[in-house]
Design an enzyme around this catalytic site. Structure first.
Site, mmCIF file in Angstrom:
data_model
loop_
_atom_site.group_PDB
_atom_site.id
_atom_site.type_symbol
_atom_site.label_atom_id
_atom_site.label_comp_id
_atom_site.label_asym_id
_atom_site.label_seq_id
_atom_site.Cartn_x
_atom_site.Cartn_y
_atom_site.Cartn_z
ATOM 1 N N GLY A 113 7.056 -2.909 12.958
ATOM 2 C CA GLY A 113 5.645 -3.005 13.349
ATOM 3 C C GLY A 113 4.785 -1.944 12.665
ATOM 4 N N GLU A 116 4.035 -3.426 9.384
ATOM 5 C CA GLU A 116 3.061 -4.505 9.629
ATOM 6 C C GLU A 116 1.678 -3.928 9.905
ATOM 7 O OE1 GLU A 116 5.555 -6.289 12.679
ATOM 8 O OE2 GLU A 116 5.607 -8.142 11.519
ATOM 9 N N GLU A 136 13.765 -5.266 11.309
ATOM 10 C CA GLU A 136 13.970 -6.050 12.536
ATOM 11 C C GLU A 136 15.302 -6.787 12.537
ATOM 12 O OE1 GLU A 136 11.142 -5.788 10.875
ATOM 13 O OE2 GLU A 136 9.425 -5.734 12.238
HETATM 14 N N1 DAK Z 1 11.466 2.525 19.244
HETATM 15 C C1 DAK Z 1 11.746 3.461 20.185
HETATM 16 N N2 DAK Z 1 12.200 4.689 19.886
HETATM 17 C C2 DAK Z 1 12.376 4.991 18.591
HETATM 18 C C3 DAK Z 1 12.080 4.050 17.554
HETATM 19 C C4 DAK Z 1 11.590 2.745 17.937
HETATM 20 N N3 DAK Z 1 11.283 1.817 17.050
HETATM 21 N N4 DAK Z 1 12.367 4.644 16.375
HETATM 22 C C5 DAK Z 1 12.798 5.891 16.663
HETATM 23 N N5 DAK Z 1 12.806 6.098 17.991
HETATM 24 C C6 DAK Z 1 13.204 7.298 18.703
HETATM 25 C C7 DAK Z 1 14.738 7.452 18.681
HETATM 26 O O1 DAK Z 1 15.333 6.661 19.710
HETATM 27 C C8 DAK Z 1 14.884 8.942 18.939
HETATM 28 O O2 DAK Z 1 14.664 9.188 20.300
HETATM 29 P P1 DAK Z 1 15.666 10.187 21.155
HETATM 30 O O3 DAK Z 1 17.030 9.709 20.906
HETATM 31 O O4 DAK Z 1 15.388 11.546 20.520
HETATM 32 O O5 DAK Z 1 15.174 10.054 22.536
HETATM 33 C C9 DAK Z 1 13.685 9.530 18.190
HETATM 34 O O6 DAK Z 1 12.742 8.463 18.026
HETATM 35 C C10 DAK Z 1 14.044 10.039 16.805
HETATM 36 O O7 DAK Z 1 14.691 8.981 16.111
HETATM 37 P P2 DAK Z 1 16.080 9.197 15.335
HETATM 38 O O8 DAK Z 1 16.928 10.211 16.001
HETATM 39 O O9 DAK Z 1 16.673 7.848 15.120
HETATM 40 O O10 DAK Z 1 15.552 9.815 13.953
HETATM 41 P P3 DAK Z 1 16.161 9.661 12.493
HETATM 42 O O11 DAK Z 1 15.353 10.573 11.629
HETATM 43 O O12 DAK Z 1 17.663 9.821 12.513
HETATM 44 O O13 DAK Z 1 15.883 8.159 12.052
HETATM 45 C C11 DAK Z 1 14.503 6.159 11.805
HETATM 46 C C12 DAK Z 1 14.537 7.707 11.883
HETATM 47 C C13 DAK Z 1 13.020 5.752 11.819
HETATM 48 C C14 DAK Z 1 15.129 5.714 10.491
HETATM 49 C C15 DAK Z 1 15.283 5.563 12.994
HETATM 50 O O14 DAK Z 1 14.788 6.154 14.202
HETATM 51 C C16 DAK Z 1 15.128 4.074 13.114
HETATM 52 O O15 DAK Z 1 15.810 3.324 12.398
HETATM 53 N N6 DAK Z 1 14.305 3.615 14.066
HETATM 54 C C17 DAK Z 1 14.182 2.205 14.414
HETATM 55 C C18 DAK Z 1 13.438 1.448 13.342
HETATM 56 C C19 DAK Z 1 13.325 -0.019 13.688
HETATM 57 O O16 DAK Z 1 14.338 -0.732 13.875
HETATM 58 N N7 DAK Z 1 12.087 -0.512 13.754
HETATM 59 C C20 DAK Z 1 11.827 -1.912 14.015
HETATM 60 C C21 DAK Z 1 11.667 -2.113 15.480
HETATM 61 S S1 DAK Z 1 11.408 -3.835 15.863
HETATM 62 C C22 DAK Z 1 5.794 -8.403 18.267
HETATM 63 C C23 DAK Z 1 5.262 -7.946 17.078
HETATM 64 C C24 DAK Z 1 5.925 -6.991 16.357
HETATM 65 C C25 DAK Z 1 7.148 -6.478 16.799
HETATM 66 C C26 DAK Z 1 7.651 -6.910 17.998
HETATM 67 C C27 DAK Z 1 6.984 -7.871 18.721
HETATM 68 N N8 DAK Z 1 5.127 -9.432 19.011
HETATM 69 C C28 DAK Z 1 3.879 -9.976 18.500
HETATM 70 C C29 DAK Z 1 5.656 -9.944 20.217
HETATM 71 C C30 DAK Z 1 7.810 -5.482 15.996
HETATM 72 C C31 DAK Z 1 9.136 -5.250 16.139
HETATM 73 C C32 DAK Z 1 9.737 -4.043 15.552
HETATM 74 O O17 DAK Z 1 9.065 -3.241 14.932
#
Ligand code: DAK
Length: 262
Positions: A113, A116, A136
């Site tokens: 997001g 996006e 995602e």
């Molecule tokens: N959500 C919640 N918490 C998150 C997060 C996220 N997307 N990304 C990071 N955090 C949190 C981690 O859980 C961690 O929290 P604690 O464990 O300290 O409590 C903290 O931020 C630091 O993250 P990391 O420890 O993982 O830090 P690193 O430097 O090791 O890694 C990273 C950074 C950005 C590479 C990693 O955190 C990561 O891969 N994050 C997730 C990225 C991801 O998968 N993003 C896509 C999410 S799905 C919709 C429209 C749009 C969407 C949905 C619905 N509708 C219209 C209905 C969009 C969906 C998405 O974006």
């Protein structure tokens, strides 16, 4: 989290007179987009759109991370009808419908997001350390805020599908090479560059700027003949503005134009 803390999920300020800036402010979650953050971004876009003194909006996450996507903690247990009721698309729509230019100023991760959100903006200024991706697929879903559609239009089928299917991010120089990033600068120069671009656009006649944005974006989804007709009509319409007379007269008088958005 308390209401006051959530209300600050996005900080809004006015770094320059005609510029409104939104700074995502959830460092503990890498600026993941919670519902309050999305609502605040939609309010911000509506303000940019409607307030006459504001000519450009800047969206940033600050110097270390843009946004790591939707808040996974708030989505992990969601069911389809709960997502439907949240009406998240209406909040994105407010950003997409902003008639004035929006600039994304990106440092660090712009994922899911977050990517996006950057793609909803018209210009993307990125630091060399920024990374863009649509991960995602790695968490079992797919982009839901235009990622599959806007990315393919921005970089073409094969590059878009590389990001979408692998979920692996690309670095900012690659994103610039692919045409996703408009201005690639040193990490420390991202906001300064975004403000400078905003200042340049803010000095242009606002009605012409709005019509250019509208026609360019609408035309991209139309057959060429329809897009060209839209362009012609808007171009003719601008001859009904005081700014057209001012712009051309100032040029002939060899002086700076004073555009008033009239
Ligand atoms: N959500 C919640 N918490 C998150 C997060 C996220 N997307 N990304 C990071 N955090 C949190 C981690 O859980 C961690 O929290 P604690 O464990 O300290 O409590 C903290 O931020 C630091 O993250 P990391 O420890 O993982 O830090 P690193 O430097 O090791 O890694 C990273 C950074 C950005 C590479 C990693 O955190 C990561 O891969 N994050 C997730 C990225 C991801 O998968 N993003 C896509 C999410 S799905 C919709 C429209 C749009 C969407 C949905 C619905 N509708 C219209 C209905 C969009 C969906 C998405 O974006």
């Amino acid at each position: 989290m308390s209401e006051a803390a959530e209300a600050a999920a996005v900080l809004v300020d006015r770094p320059e007179e005609p510029v409104l800036r939104a700074t995502l402010n959830r460092p503990e979650a890498m600026n993941a987009l919670s519902m309050p953050a999305r609502e605040a971004l939609a309010d911000f876009a509506r303000r940019v759109d409607t307030e006459t003194g504001i000519r450009v909006g800047i969206i940033t996450g600050g110097p270390t991370v843009f946004a790591a996507g939707a808040d996974i903690k708030a989505m992990v247990d969601a069911r389809p009808m709960a997502l439907h009721r949240r009406g998240i698309h209406r909040l994105w729509q407010a950003i997409a419908e902003c008639r004035k230019p929006l600039i994304a100023a990106v440092n660090g991760y712009a994922l899911g997001g977050g990517c996006e959100l950057a793609m909803h903006c018209d210009l993307i200024v990125a630091g060399t350390g920024a990374r863009f991706g649509l991960p995602e697929v790695k968490v079992g879903i797919m982009p839901g805020a235009g990622g599959t559609q806007r990315l393919i239009r921005a970089v073409g089928k094969h590059r878009a599908l590389r990001l979408l299917l692998t979920g692996e991010p690309i670095d900012a120089p690659t994103a610039a090479d692919w045409g996703l990033v408009t201005d690639l600068v040193h990490d420390d120069a991202v906001m300064e560059t975004a403000l400078s671009l905003a200042g340049t656009i803010a000095r242009r006649p606002p009605l012409a700027v709005e019509h250019i944005k509208e026609v360019a974006l609408a035309g991209a989804d139309l057959p060429l003949s329809a897009g060209l007709m839209l362009e012609r009509k808007s171009m003719h319409l601008l001859f009904d503005t005081a700014d057209q007379t001012e712009g051309m007269t100032a040029f002939l008088d060899k002086r700076r134009p004073d555009f008033r958005g009239e």
